[in-house]
Design a protein around this motif. Sequence first.
Motif, short mmCIF file in Angstrom:
data_model
loop_
_atom_site.label_atom_id
_atom_site.label_comp_id
_atom_site.label_asym_id
_atom_site.label_seq_id
_atom_site.Cartn_x
_atom_site.Cartn_y
_atom_site.Cartn_z
N GLY A 1 9.71 1.80 3.45
CA GLY A 1 10.55 2.35 2.40
C GLY A 1 10.01 2.10 1.01
O GLY A 1 10.40 2.78 0.05
N SER A 2 9.08 1.12 0.88
CA SER A 2 8.52 0.83 -0.44
C SER A 2 7.68 1.99 -0.98
O SER A 2 7.32 2.00 -2.16
N PHE A 3 7.38 2.95 -0.11
CA PHE A 3 6.77 4.21 -0.56
C PHE A 3 7.53 4.74 -1.79
O PHE A 3 6.93 5.26 -2.73
N TRP A 4 8.85 4.57 -1.76
CA TRP A 4 9.68 5.17 -2.80
C TRP A 4 9.67 4.37 -4.09
O TRP A 4 10.04 4.90 -5.15
N LEU A 5 9.27 3.12 -4.04
CA LEU A 5 9.03 2.40 -5.28
C LEU A 5 7.85 3.04 -6.02
O LEU A 5 7.86 3.18 -7.25
N GLY A 6 6.84 3.41 -5.23
CA GLY A 6 5.71 4.13 -5.82
C GLY A 6 6.13 5.48 -6.35
O GLY A 6 5.62 5.93 -7.38
N ALA A 7 7.08 6.12 -5.65
CA ALA A 7 7.57 7.42 -6.12
C ALA A 7 8.30 7.28 -7.45
O ALA A 7 8.17 8.14 -8.34
N VAL A 8 9.07 6.20 -7.61
CA VAL A 8 9.74 5.96 -8.88
C VAL A 8 8.69 5.77 -9.98
O VAL A 8 8.77 6.36 -11.07
N VAL B 1 0.83 -1.21 0.00
CA VAL B 1 0.00 0.00 0.00
C VAL B 1 0.86 1.26 0.00
O VAL B 1 0.46 2.30 -0.53
N TRP B 2 2.08 1.18 0.57
CA TRP B 2 2.92 2.38 0.57
C TRP B 2 3.36 2.75 -0.83
O TRP B 2 3.71 3.90 -1.09
N ILE B 3 3.37 1.76 -1.72
CA ILE B 3 3.68 2.07 -3.12
C ILE B 3 2.61 3.01 -3.67
O ILE B 3 2.91 3.95 -4.41
N LEU B 4 1.36 2.77 -3.29
CA LEU B 4 0.27 3.65 -3.73
C LEU B 4 0.44 5.06 -3.18
O LEU B 4 0.20 6.05 -3.87
N ASP B 5 0.83 5.16 -1.91
CA ASP B 5 1.02 6.47 -1.29
C ASP B 5 2.13 7.23 -2.02
O ASP B 5 2.00 8.42 -2.33
N GLY B 6 3.23 6.53 -2.30
CA GLY B 6 4.32 7.16 -3.03
C GLY B 6 3.90 7.60 -4.42
O GLY B 6 4.29 8.67 -4.90
#
Length: 539
Positions: A166-173, A39-44
């Motif tokens: 930290g997977s937030f930043w995969l979403g950011a990428v 889900v943090w990927i979505l947030d990112g």
Amino acid sequence: MITAEAETGRTVTSNIPARLDRLPWSRWHWTIVVGLGTVWILDGLEVTVVGNIAGRLSEPGSGLPISSGEVTGLAAALYVAGACAGALFWGRLTDKWGRKKLFMITLAVYLAATALTAVSFSTWWFFAFRFLTGFGIGGEYAAINSAIDELIPAHYRGRVDLMINGSFWLGAVGGSLLSIVALNTSVLPKDIGWRLTFALGAVLALVILLVRRHVPESPRWLLIHGREEEAERIVSSIERQVEAEQGADKAQGVDQGADQGADEAQGADEARGARLPEPPEGSELTIHQRRSVTFVEIARTVFSKYRRRAVLGFALFIGQAFLYNAITFGFGAILTKFYDVPTGSTGYYFAVIAIGNFMGPLLLGKLFDTVGRRVMISSTYLLSGLLLFGTAWLFDRGALDAATLTACWCAVLFFASAGASSAYLTVSEIFPMETRAMSIAFFYALGTAAGGISGPMLFSDLTSTGRVGDTVLAFQVGAALMCAAGVVAAVLAVRAERRSLEDIARPLTAVASAVAGAGAGAEGRRSGKGAAGSRAATA
């Protein structure tokens, strides 16, 4: 004082927490990481896309009468405000209704809100559903971090929590690269590209929602709330899956030179022999079950009994919130104003620093479980702050170009990302079970409100002036608060590595050991599973 309504009338002794903590890493744990952590990927994706498409949204023909400043300032602040409100609203319900119910509901709220953002026809509609999207994401922070820490074994909790946050930043990428396509008018019209990016977020949320159905409720939460039989079934099922996996792995190691029948017979014996070790001696916990904990009890626990830990939580959240706002809000404006980077190309630069952000928790996470929380939390905060001070000095002297500034940001955020992720880990594990989700929500909301609502307003103003001194000041504010948080962590951080959650912070419902035997003998139940099977009897 425990009211009659809050009691379930039973005292239960169980080793369920110890059984979860002694499990080896398995495929089942990976299903938890995928089901909850993604889900943090979505947030990112959300945060990055909005920052990157601000320029396109403000152009004539986008379909919305909105300025770039309103997107990066007001809309961003509303998203964060929604996340803060959502964290507090859903956090209380997560402790009361359970982890699973809330991490399903909050994801559904996010899904609906981001889908409705995609069909925005006016500015007020866009603002309203940015707030509601944040409202769903804020609830996710409380529900997901609670569930993860209660399901992952103690020896792996630090690295897994950091990697997931930290997977937030995969979403950011993904958001950076997606925005490049969305901003390319030769591929998509101005009024379609940005809508499709939000629609994609809704589709990904739907996929995660379907995967998440297989994630169980936290057995720790069930045990405390009078549902110990359900907790026993869940833990026994997990143990059987892990034992079967270990048995299968052993069976594969049978001598390949033997005949097939012998291989199969020995493999079956090995599979049957793959038994988990007994939980440690004396690991049973006796609790007096309750249905709920009042706000007064939560406040007394956090601000009286654990006041030093409360100071630590505030420092960590405020420090990381301001540092990230100092860099990420206005990063596009800095590149375009000072280095003439085209608006459509800023996504490439942000993708690079997003990768640096993800690599920090990924590569440093294990050290939080081995070297320890205090050393790693304080050092990541201090290093990122000092590196940002250095970046500000180089920027002020005109010694950087777009590429070298991005490289400096990468170095800063490599450490900052691990530190910021550890803030969520910290407040999740240093307070009692009954207050876990609410504690996460509370510190996230107040820390983020301080740095995440005022931050966008402050930093967007500073970085949009085009004056070097103003941007340097933005960097210095974020760096100073990060360093201050690092000093606080060096003094107050809890040595929680490889310790059970119940050892770090004893549950409010726990019965003193001297009373446990009498309490359990008078009215309780005893629940626990050894290597040979399970047992549950009235004590």
